[in-house]
Design an enzyme around this catalytic site. Structure first.
Site, PDB file in Angstrom:
ATOM      1  N   LEU A   1       0.963  -1.157  -0.089  1.00 57.72           N
ATOM      2  CA  LEU A   1       0.106   0.209  -0.296  1.00 57.72           C
ATOM      3  C   LEU A   1       1.047   1.953   0.131  1.00 57.72           C
ATOM      4  O   LEU A   1       0.495   2.541  -0.203  1.00 57.72           O
ATOM      5  CB  LEU A   1      -0.812   0.072   1.095  1.00 57.72           C
ATOM      6  CG  LEU A   1      -2.131  -1.183   1.393  1.00 57.72           C
ATOM      7  CD1 LEU A   1      -1.820  -2.365   2.512  1.00 57.72           C
ATOM      8  CD2 LEU A   1      -3.230  -0.578   1.654  1.00 57.72           C
TER       9      LEU A   1
ATOM     10  N   ASP B   1      -8.765   3.758  -8.758  1.00 58.06           N
ATOM     11  CA  ASP B   1      -9.788   3.792  -9.750  1.00 58.06           C
ATOM     12  C   ASP B   1      -8.982   5.578 -11.086  1.00 58.06           C
ATOM     13  O   ASP B   1      -9.385   5.143 -11.562  1.00 58.06           O
ATOM     14  CB  ASP B   1     -11.118   3.577  -9.474  1.00 58.06           C
ATOM     15  CG  ASP B   1     -11.518   4.871  -8.498  1.00 58.06           C
ATOM     16  OD1 ASP B   1      -9.885   5.956  -8.389  1.00 58.06           O
ATOM     17  OD2 ASP B   1     -12.285   5.168  -8.573  1.00 58.06           O
TER      18      ASP B   1
ATOM     19  N   LYS C   1       0.807   5.735 -10.421  1.00 58.73           N
ATOM     20  CA  LYS C   1       0.616   4.310 -10.231  1.00 58.73           C
ATOM     21  C   LYS C   1       0.148   3.659 -11.013  1.00 58.73           C
ATOM     22  O   LYS C   1      -0.583   2.614 -10.696  1.00 58.73           O
ATOM     23  CB  LYS C   1      -1.542   4.880  -9.253  1.00 58.73           C
ATOM     24  CG  LYS C   1      -1.097   5.204  -8.295  1.00 58.73           C
ATOM     25  CD  LYS C   1      -0.069   4.464  -6.593  1.00 58.73           C
ATOM     26  CE  LYS C   1      -1.072   3.305  -6.499  1.00 58.73           C
ATOM     27  NZ  LYS C   1      -0.353   2.267  -5.433  1.00 58.73           N
TER      28      LYS C   1
ATOM     29  N   ASN D   1     -12.583   6.286  -3.981  1.00 60.39           N
ATOM     30  CA  ASN D   1     -11.836   7.485  -2.694  1.00 60.39           C
ATOM     31  C   ASN D   1     -12.386   7.034  -1.603  1.00 60.39           C
ATOM     32  O   ASN D   1     -13.402   6.433  -1.694  1.00 60.39           O
ATOM     33  CB  ASN D   1     -12.601   8.676  -3.322  1.00 60.39           C
ATOM     34  CG  ASN D   1     -12.421   9.662  -4.093  1.00 60.39           C
ATOM     35  OD1 ASN D   1     -11.794   9.071  -5.212  1.00 60.39           O
ATOM     36  ND2 ASN D   1     -11.190  10.415  -3.877  1.00 60.39           N
TER      37      ASN D   1
ATOM     38  N   TYR E   1     -13.686  22.839  -5.077  1.00 57.27           N
ATOM     39  CA  TYR E   1     -12.902  23.210  -6.048  1.00 57.27           C
ATOM     40  C   TYR E   1     -13.788  23.198  -7.489  1.00 57.27           C
ATOM     41  O   TYR E   1     -14.813  22.501  -7.421  1.00 57.27           O
ATOM     42  CB  TYR E   1     -11.906  21.916  -6.360  1.00 57.27           C
ATOM     43  CG  TYR E   1     -10.864  22.397  -5.744  1.00 57.27           C
ATOM     44  CD1 TYR E   1     -10.440  22.868  -4.773  1.00 57.27           C
ATOM     45  CD2 TYR E   1      -9.946  20.800  -6.423  1.00 57.27           C
ATOM     46  CE1 TYR E   1      -9.105  22.892  -3.905  1.00 57.27           C
ATOM     47  CE2 TYR E   1      -8.938  20.468  -5.539  1.00 57.27           C
ATOM     48  CZ  TYR E   1      -8.104  21.578  -4.686  1.00 57.27           C
ATOM     49  OH  TYR E   1      -7.308  21.381  -3.680  1.00 57.27           O
TER      50      TYR E   1
ATOM     51  N   ASP F   1     -10.611  25.694  -9.995  1.00 59.74           N
ATOM     52  CA  ASP F   1     -10.797  24.032  -9.920  1.00 59.74           C
ATOM     53  C   ASP F   1      -9.224  23.686  -9.877  1.00 59.74           C
ATOM     54  O   ASP F   1      -7.980  24.613 -10.137  1.00 59.74           O
ATOM     55  CB  ASP F   1     -11.078  23.266 -11.870  1.00 59.74           C
ATOM     56  CG  ASP F   1     -11.363  22.313 -10.613  1.00 59.74           C
ATOM     57  OD1 ASP F   1     -11.429  21.580  -9.988  1.00 59.74           O
ATOM     58  OD2 ASP F   1     -12.731  21.293 -12.015  1.00 59.74           O
TER      59      ASP F   1
ATOM     60  N   GLY G   1      -5.710  19.458 -14.847  1.00 63.90           N
ATOM     61  CA  GLY G   1      -6.593  18.253 -15.085  1.00 63.90           C
ATOM     62  C   GLY G   1      -7.328  17.556 -13.987  1.00 63.90           C
ATOM     63  O   GLY G   1      -8.125  16.545 -14.033  1.00 63.90           O
TER      64      GLY G   1
END
Length: 344
Positions: A79, A131, A159, A184, A212, A284, A287
Protein backbone atom coordinates in the site's frame (compact mmCIF):
# COMPACT_ATOMS: atom_id res chain seq x y z
CA UNK A 1 -1.00 -15.57 7.81
CA UNK A 2 2.07 -13.41 8.35
CA UNK A 3 1.44 -10.27 6.31
CA UNK A 4 4.12 -7.78 5.26
CA UNK A 5 2.14 -4.55 4.87
CA UNK A 6 3.86 -1.54 3.31
CA UNK A 7 2.55 1.90 4.21
CA UNK A 8 0.95 0.53 7.33
CA UNK A 9 1.19 3.83 9.20
CA UNK A 10 -0.80 5.65 6.53
CA UNK A 11 -4.55 6.09 6.18
CA UNK A 12 -5.61 2.93 4.33
CA UNK A 13 -2.59 0.88 5.41
CA UNK A 14 -3.26 1.46 9.09
CA UNK A 15 -6.88 0.35 8.65
CA UNK A 16 -5.56 -2.88 7.11
CA UNK A 17 -3.07 -3.35 9.95
CA UNK A 18 -5.75 -2.87 12.60
CA UNK A 19 -8.16 -5.24 10.86
CA UNK A 20 -5.49 -7.87 10.21
CA UNK A 21 -4.48 -7.95 13.87
CA UNK A 22 -8.14 -8.22 14.91
CA UNK A 23 -8.53 -11.13 12.48
CA UNK A 24 -5.62 -13.00 14.06
CA UNK A 25 -2.92 -12.44 11.44
CA UNK A 26 0.66 -11.51 12.24
CA UNK A 27 1.69 -8.15 10.73
CA UNK A 28 5.04 -6.66 9.75
CA UNK A 29 4.38 -2.96 9.15
CA UNK A 30 6.95 -1.44 6.77
CA UNK A 31 6.74 2.35 6.59
CA UNK A 32 9.15 5.21 5.87
CA UNK A 33 7.11 7.57 8.08
CA UNK A 34 6.84 10.39 5.56
CA UNK A 35 4.68 13.46 6.26
CA UNK A 36 1.31 11.63 5.94
CA UNK A 37 2.23 8.67 8.16
CA UNK A 38 1.49 8.50 11.87
CA UNK A 39 2.24 5.62 14.21
CA UNK A 40 -0.66 6.72 16.40
CA UNK A 41 -2.84 5.23 13.64
CA UNK A 42 -1.75 1.75 14.73
CA UNK A 43 -1.28 2.33 18.46
CA UNK A 44 -3.89 -0.29 19.39
CA UNK A 45 -2.45 -2.91 17.02
CA UNK A 46 1.08 -2.21 18.25
CA UNK A 47 0.23 -3.68 21.65
CA UNK A 48 -0.22 -7.12 20.04
CA UNK A 49 2.66 -9.63 20.15
CA UNK A 50 1.79 -10.37 16.51
CA UNK A 51 2.73 -6.82 15.41
CA UNK A 52 6.20 -5.70 14.28
CA UNK A 53 7.25 -2.31 12.90
CA UNK A 54 10.10 -1.80 10.43
CA UNK A 55 11.11 1.79 9.70
CA UNK A 56 12.10 1.17 6.08
CA UNK A 57 11.74 3.13 2.84
CA UNK A 58 10.60 1.01 -0.11
CA UNK A 59 13.15 2.84 -2.24
CA UNK A 60 15.88 1.06 -0.23
CA UNK A 61 16.25 -2.37 -1.83
CA UNK A 62 18.88 -3.66 0.60
CA UNK A 63 16.64 -2.83 3.57
CA UNK A 64 13.73 -4.63 1.90
CA UNK A 65 15.84 -7.74 1.38
CA UNK A 66 16.70 -7.70 5.08
CA UNK A 67 13.03 -7.38 6.06
CA UNK A 68 11.97 -10.32 3.88
CA UNK A 69 14.78 -12.51 5.19
CA UNK A 70 14.10 -11.61 8.82
CA UNK A 71 10.33 -12.00 8.81
CA UNK A 72 9.56 -14.59 6.08
CA UNK A 73 6.04 -13.36 5.24
CA UNK A 74 3.29 -15.48 3.71
CA UNK A 75 2.00 -12.53 1.71
CA UNK A 76 2.76 -8.93 0.85
CA UNK A 77 0.13 -6.19 0.88
CA UNK A 78 1.74 -3.26 -0.92
CA UNK A 79 0.00 0.00 0.00
CA UNK A 80 2.94 2.39 0.41
CA UNK A 81 2.54 5.26 -2.03
CA UNK A 82 2.48 8.99 -2.48
CA UNK A 83 -1.21 9.65 -3.08
CA UNK A 84 -2.17 13.33 -3.04
CA UNK A 85 -3.00 14.60 -6.54
CA UNK A 86 -2.29 18.25 -5.71
CA UNK A 87 1.16 17.36 -4.37
CA UNK A 88 1.87 15.34 -7.53
CA UNK A 89 1.19 18.42 -9.64
CA UNK A 90 3.75 20.47 -7.74
CA UNK A 91 6.32 17.70 -7.22
CA UNK A 92 5.88 14.73 -9.56
CA UNK A 93 9.37 13.36 -8.94
CA UNK A 94 8.54 12.02 -5.48
CA UNK A 95 5.58 10.14 -6.95
CA UNK A 96 7.68 8.48 -9.64
CA UNK A 97 10.38 7.53 -7.16
CA UNK A 98 8.03 6.05 -4.55
CA UNK A 99 5.20 4.67 -6.65
CA UNK A 100 7.19 3.36 -9.61
CA UNK A 101 10.74 2.76 -8.38
CA UNK A 102 9.52 1.74 -4.93
CA UNK A 103 7.11 -0.79 -6.42
CA UNK A 104 9.90 -2.13 -8.63
CA UNK A 105 12.06 -2.64 -5.53
CA UNK A 106 9.20 -4.38 -3.74
CA UNK A 107 8.61 -6.70 -6.68
CA UNK A 108 12.28 -7.61 -6.98
CA UNK A 109 12.69 -8.14 -3.23
CA UNK A 110 9.55 -10.28 -3.14
CA UNK A 111 10.64 -12.26 -6.21
CA UNK A 112 14.07 -12.95 -4.72
CA UNK A 113 12.52 -14.08 -1.44
CA UNK A 114 9.85 -16.20 -3.14
CA UNK A 115 12.47 -17.89 -5.32
CA UNK A 116 14.78 -18.53 -2.37
CA UNK A 117 11.87 -20.15 -0.51
CA UNK A 118 11.28 -22.59 -3.38
CA UNK A 119 8.39 -20.65 -4.94
CA UNK A 120 5.69 -21.63 -2.42
CA UNK A 121 2.26 -21.81 -4.04
CA UNK A 122 0.56 -19.99 -1.20
CA UNK A 123 2.68 -16.84 -1.41
CA UNK A 124 0.92 -13.71 -2.65
CA UNK A 125 1.99 -10.22 -3.68
CA UNK A 126 -1.08 -8.01 -3.34
CA UNK A 127 -0.74 -4.65 -5.06
CA UNK A 128 -3.23 -1.99 -3.98
CA UNK A 129 -4.02 0.75 -6.48
CA UNK A 130 -6.65 3.33 -7.43
CA UNK A 131 -9.48 3.80 -9.91
CA UNK A 132 -7.78 7.04 -10.99
CA UNK A 133 -5.56 5.04 -13.35
CA UNK A 134 -8.60 4.67 -15.64
CA UNK A 135 -8.95 8.41 -16.18
CA UNK A 136 -12.33 10.10 -16.20
CA UNK A 137 -15.88 9.06 -17.02
CA UNK A 138 -18.71 11.03 -18.53
CA UNK A 139 -22.14 11.20 -16.95
CA UNK A 140 -22.73 7.46 -17.44
CA UNK A 141 -20.76 4.21 -17.27
CA UNK A 142 -18.51 2.56 -14.70
CA UNK A 143 -14.91 1.38 -14.52
CA UNK A 144 -14.43 -2.37 -14.88
CA UNK A 145 -11.25 -4.40 -14.57
CA UNK A 146 -10.99 -4.26 -18.37
CA UNK A 147 -11.28 -0.47 -18.71
CA UNK A 148 -8.27 0.91 -20.64
CA UNK A 149 -5.81 2.95 -18.61
CA UNK A 150 -5.89 6.72 -19.23
CA UNK A 151 -4.33 8.51 -16.22
CA UNK A 152 -4.57 12.29 -16.19
CA UNK A 153 -2.42 13.39 -13.22
CA UNK A 154 1.18 12.67 -12.27
CA UNK A 155 -0.19 10.71 -9.29
CA UNK A 156 -2.48 8.47 -11.34
CA UNK A 157 0.21 8.04 -14.02
CA UNK A 158 2.69 6.84 -11.39
CA UNK A 159 0.13 4.39 -10.00
CA UNK A 160 -0.66 3.16 -13.51
CA UNK A 161 3.04 2.53 -14.02
CA UNK A 162 3.20 0.51 -10.82
CA UNK A 163 0.14 -1.53 -11.87
CA UNK A 164 1.80 -2.41 -15.15
CA UNK A 165 4.99 -3.48 -13.40
CA UNK A 166 3.03 -5.85 -11.16
CA UNK A 167 1.26 -7.41 -14.12
CA UNK A 168 4.56 -7.78 -15.95
CA UNK A 169 6.26 -9.48 -12.99
CA UNK A 170 3.43 -11.99 -12.93
CA UNK A 171 3.51 -12.68 -16.66
CA UNK A 172 7.29 -12.69 -17.03
CA UNK A 173 8.50 -14.21 -13.78
CA UNK A 174 5.42 -16.04 -12.54
CA UNK A 175 5.27 -14.04 -9.32
CA UNK A 176 1.87 -14.87 -7.76
CA UNK A 177 0.17 -11.50 -7.65
CA UNK A 178 -3.34 -10.19 -7.00
CA UNK A 179 -4.31 -6.60 -7.73
CA UNK A 180 -7.02 -4.20 -6.58
CA UNK A 181 -8.14 -0.76 -7.72
CA UNK A 182 -10.30 1.17 -5.26
CA UNK A 183 -12.53 4.21 -5.31
CA UNK A 184 -12.11 7.24 -3.02
CA UNK A 185 -11.63 6.25 0.62
CA UNK A 186 -12.75 8.19 3.69
CA UNK A 187 -13.08 7.58 7.41
CA UNK A 188 -11.02 7.68 10.64
CA UNK A 189 -7.32 8.66 10.53
CA UNK A 190 -7.65 10.37 7.12
CA UNK A 191 -4.73 12.79 6.79
CA UNK A 192 -6.03 16.40 6.91
CA UNK A 193 -5.22 17.38 3.32
CA UNK A 194 -7.98 15.38 1.58
CA UNK A 195 -11.50 16.65 0.87
CA UNK A 196 -13.55 15.21 3.75
CA UNK A 197 -11.17 16.01 6.62
CA UNK A 198 -10.48 19.43 5.10
CA UNK A 199 -14.21 20.19 5.10
CA UNK A 200 -14.67 19.04 8.70
CA UNK A 201 -11.67 20.90 10.08
CA UNK A 202 -12.22 24.12 8.11
CA UNK A 203 -15.85 24.13 9.24
CA UNK A 204 -14.90 23.69 12.90
CA UNK A 205 -12.28 26.44 12.63
CA UNK A 206 -14.80 28.89 11.15
CA UNK A 207 -12.68 29.23 8.01
CA UNK A 208 -13.76 29.20 4.34
CA UNK A 209 -14.51 25.64 3.16
CA UNK A 210 -12.82 25.35 -0.26
CA UNK A 211 -14.66 23.55 -3.06
CA UNK A 212 -12.85 23.15 -6.37
CA UNK A 213 -14.64 24.53 -9.44
CA UNK A 214 -18.40 24.16 -9.04
CA UNK A 215 -18.15 21.05 -6.88
CA UNK A 216 -19.69 18.89 -9.60
CA UNK A 217 -16.93 16.28 -9.71
CA UNK A 218 -18.37 12.87 -8.83
CA UNK A 219 -16.63 10.15 -6.82
CA UNK A 220 -17.61 6.71 -5.53
CA UNK A 221 -16.96 6.87 -1.78
CA UNK A 222 -15.64 3.81 0.07
CA UNK A 223 -15.49 3.70 3.88
CA UNK A 224 -11.89 2.83 4.76
CA UNK A 225 -12.75 -0.03 7.14
CA UNK A 226 -14.86 -1.64 4.41
CA UNK A 227 -11.87 -1.30 2.10
CA UNK A 228 -9.58 -2.98 4.63
CA UNK A 229 -12.01 -5.89 4.87
CA UNK A 230 -12.09 -6.18 1.07
CA UNK A 231 -8.30 -6.15 0.80
CA UNK A 232 -7.92 -8.94 3.35
CA UNK A 233 -10.56 -10.92 1.46
CA UNK A 234 -8.62 -10.53 -1.79
CA UNK A 235 -5.19 -11.42 -0.39
CA UNK A 236 -6.59 -14.64 1.07
CA UNK A 237 -9.09 -15.69 -1.60
CA UNK A 238 -8.35 -13.78 -4.80
CA UNK A 239 -7.28 -15.71 -7.90
CA UNK A 240 -3.61 -15.38 -8.85
CA UNK A 241 -3.10 -12.88 -11.65
CA UNK A 242 -6.58 -11.49 -11.15
CA UNK A 243 -7.54 -7.85 -10.66
CA UNK A 244 -10.50 -6.72 -8.54
CA UNK A 245 -12.17 -3.30 -8.50
CA UNK A 246 -13.36 -2.26 -5.03
CA UNK A 247 -16.07 0.38 -4.79
CA UNK A 248 -18.33 1.73 -2.10
CA UNK A 249 -21.44 1.81 -4.32
CA UNK A 250 -21.86 5.39 -3.09
CA UNK A 251 -21.58 7.97 -5.90
CA UNK A 252 -21.87 11.62 -4.92
CA UNK A 253 -20.83 15.06 -6.16
CA UNK A 254 -18.21 16.86 -4.11
CA UNK A 255 -20.63 19.68 -3.32
CA UNK A 256 -23.15 17.16 -2.01
CA UNK A 257 -20.49 15.66 0.28
CA UNK A 258 -19.59 19.11 1.59
CA UNK A 259 -23.20 20.11 2.21
CA UNK A 260 -23.95 16.81 3.95
CA UNK A 261 -20.99 17.26 6.31
CA UNK A 262 -22.12 20.82 7.06
CA UNK A 263 -25.61 19.55 7.90
CA UNK A 264 -24.17 16.86 10.21
CA UNK A 265 -22.08 19.48 12.00
CA UNK A 266 -25.13 21.74 12.33
CA UNK A 267 -26.70 18.95 14.39
CA UNK A 268 -23.67 17.76 16.32
CA UNK A 269 -21.77 21.03 16.94
CA UNK A 270 -24.33 23.82 16.38
CA UNK A 271 -23.34 27.49 16.18
CA UNK A 272 -25.08 30.75 15.34
CA UNK A 273 -24.73 30.42 11.54
CA UNK A 274 -25.03 27.40 9.28
CA UNK A 275 -21.72 25.76 8.41
CA UNK A 276 -22.75 25.77 4.74
CA UNK A 277 -22.35 29.56 4.81
CA UNK A 278 -18.59 28.95 4.91
CA UNK A 279 -18.54 27.14 1.54
CA UNK A 280 -16.27 28.97 -0.90
CA UNK A 281 -15.76 27.97 -4.53
CA UNK A 282 -12.11 28.18 -5.61
CA UNK A 283 -10.16 27.73 -8.83
CA UNK A 284 -10.34 24.15 -10.00
CA UNK A 285 -7.41 21.71 -9.94
CA UNK A 286 -5.59 21.34 -13.30
CA UNK A 287 -6.76 18.19 -15.10
CA UNK A 288 -9.45 17.50 -12.50
CA UNK A 289 -11.24 14.28 -13.56
CA UNK A 290 -15.00 14.77 -13.78
CA UNK A 291 -16.32 11.44 -12.55
CA UNK A 292 -15.18 8.08 -11.20
CA UNK A 293 -17.48 5.11 -10.70
CA UNK A 294 -16.67 1.47 -9.94
CA UNK A 295 -18.43 -1.64 -11.23
CA UNK A 296 -17.83 -4.06 -8.29
CA UNK A 297 -19.45 -7.11 -9.87
CA UNK A 298 -16.28 -9.23 -9.99
CA UNK A 299 -15.40 -9.00 -6.29
CA UNK A 300 -19.08 -9.41 -5.40
CA UNK A 301 -19.68 -12.52 -7.51
CA UNK A 302 -16.26 -14.21 -7.19
CA UNK A 303 -15.41 -13.41 -3.56
CA UNK A 304 -18.79 -12.54 -2.06
CA UNK A 305 -17.71 -9.11 -0.83
CA UNK A 306 -19.89 -5.99 -0.64
CA UNK A 307 -19.48 -2.76 1.33
CA UNK A 308 -21.36 -2.67 4.63
CA UNK A 309 -21.40 1.08 5.27
CA UNK A 310 -23.62 3.51 3.35
CA UNK A 311 -22.37 6.99 2.57
CA UNK A 312 -24.78 8.52 5.07
CA UNK A 313 -23.63 6.15 7.82
CA UNK A 314 -19.97 6.60 6.94
CA UNK A 315 -20.08 10.39 6.98
CA UNK A 316 -21.80 10.36 10.38
CA UNK A 317 -19.15 7.97 11.74
CA UNK A 318 -16.35 10.06 10.23
CA UNK A 319 -17.59 13.38 11.62
CA UNK A 320 -18.03 11.74 15.03
CA UNK A 321 -14.48 10.43 14.91
CA UNK A 322 -12.94 13.83 14.10
CA UNK A 323 -15.03 15.53 16.76
CA UNK A 324 -13.70 13.04 19.31
CA UNK A 325 -10.05 12.95 18.24
CA UNK A 326 -8.74 16.50 18.16
CA UNK A 327 -5.57 15.27 19.87
CA UNK A 328 -4.87 13.22 16.72
CA UNK A 329 -5.56 15.74 13.96
CA UNK A 330 -4.40 18.96 15.58
CA UNK A 331 -0.63 18.16 15.40
CA UNK A 332 -0.96 16.94 11.80
CA UNK A 333 -2.52 20.10 10.40
CA UNK A 334 0.83 21.87 10.15
CA UNK A 335 2.19 18.99 8.04
CA UNK A 336 -0.65 19.34 5.55
CA UNK A 337 0.01 23.03 4.92
CA UNK A 338 -2.01 25.17 2.55
CA UNK A 339 -3.41 24.47 -0.88
CA UNK A 340 -1.09 22.79 -3.41
CA UNK A 341 -1.39 21.92 -7.07
CA UNK A 342 -1.90 25.39 -8.54
CA UNK A 343 1.51 25.81 -10.17
CA UNK A 344 0.40 24.19 -13.42
Amino acid sequence: MKLLITGGAGFIGSAVVRQAIRDGHAVVNVDALTYAACLDNVADAATSPDYTFEHVDIRDRAALDRVFAAHRPDAVMHLAAESHVDRSIDGPGDFVQTNVIGTFNMLEAARAYWTAQGRPEGFRFHHISTDEVFGTLGETGQFTEDTPYAPNSPYSASKAGSDHLVRAWHETYGLPVVMTNCSNNYGPYHFPEKLIPVVILKALAGEPIPVYGKGENVRDWLYVEDHADALLTVVQNGAVGRSYNIGGENEARNIDIVQTICAILDRKRPKDAAYADQITFVTDRPGHDLRYAIDPERIRTELGWRPSVTLEQGLEKTVDWYLGHEEWWRPLQARAGGRLGTKA
